[in-house]
Design an enzyme around this catalytic site. Sequence first.
Site, short mmCIF file in Angstrom:
data_model
loop_
_atom_site.label_atom_id
_atom_site.label_comp_id
_atom_site.label_asym_id
_atom_site.label_seq_id
_atom_site.Cartn_x
_atom_site.Cartn_y
_atom_site.Cartn_z
CB CYS A 237 -4.64 -0.98 6.94
SG CYS A 237 -4.34 0.72 6.41
CG ASN B 72 6.23 2.76 12.03
OD1 ASN B 72 5.80 3.15 13.11
ND2 ASN B 72 6.50 3.57 11.03
CG HIS C 77 6.03 -7.08 8.11
ND1 HIS C 77 4.73 -6.73 7.79
CD2 HIS C 77 6.38 -6.32 9.18
CE1 HIS C 77 4.32 -5.79 8.63
NE2 HIS C 77 5.29 -5.52 9.47
CD GLU D 67 2.01 -3.70 4.37
OE1 GLU D 67 2.16 -3.13 3.25
OE2 GLU D 67 2.20 -3.10 5.45
CB CYS E 148 0.85 4.32 4.68
SG CYS E 148 -0.35 5.23 5.67
CB SER F 297 7.21 -1.91 16.06
OG SER F 297 6.87 -0.84 15.19
#
Length: 307
Positions: free
Chosen positions: A97, A248, A149, A151, A218, A246
């Site tokens: 991303c 998020n 995670h 990321e 973000c 997930s």
Amino acid sequence: MLQIEIDNGSGFCFGVTTAIKKAEEELAKGNALYCLGDIVHNSMEVERLEKNGLITINHEQMKDLYNVKVLLRAHGEPPETYALAKRNNIEIIDATCPVVLALQRRIKKQYESKVDGKLTPIIENQNKRLEPKTTQEDSQIVIFGKNGHAEVLGLVGQTKSEALIIEKFEDVKKLNFTKNIYLYSQTTKSLDEFHKIIDYIQSHISPTAQFQSFDTICRQVANRMPNISIFATRHDVIIFVAGKKSSNGKVLFHECLAVNPHSYQVESADEINMDWFIDAKTVGICGATSTPKWLMEECRDEILRKV
């Protein structure tokens, strides 16, 4: 008649949409394509792409691959992954991303910002303190994110694994407030909790140390928090569709639950319990940044079929 609304603001974020599009384009050519880790934290979408030929691998399996194409998902990867690809003649299809990629570069620049062996703070916000330059040993690069995670592993990798990770507000108390602190955040973390951490550090940092915070969350993700909260209040029952992996999804589901106790998380339509809708007049279906629209529509159709 039960009224069902699918939240227009839910579904794949830009980064996930791009990664899936790149995978589909490559698979359409008939080429073998490997993906390092689940392309998205949603098992139903992963299964759909694997049926089309996508092969999901882990880092250990990648070590044994040569002369193939490997897609890097939106979460990003540490420098070691790119080095391995070069050694094994692996063609990288980079779907990191852009928001994550920019964050990786900022952290790497912070880590490598040295003048004559000393770390030079990067002036990016009002939290800069005009103190003398200090050695790298007196500085802490801190990342607010989930340990392990994908990321976060990519972000920590920019610092040769020297960055410190705090997963929740309570962890901030473990920092050394006599040393400089440069605070970043995983792109999908809670904005409110991040500001809470900033406030705590500002009130505890030593007068001789510097503190800088960089809001790297973000906005496409952060803005979903208030929006999904409003959406959840509009309906009698909320069906929140998200994969169990997930991060998020966990955050957004708890946001729904906080305003509507009749909120239920499911991974697929077959997990829906029709008892949830007794006496309900309206149902809202929403999801995480890793939830495909087709899956939310499938849940809607399943409810309408059984009602």
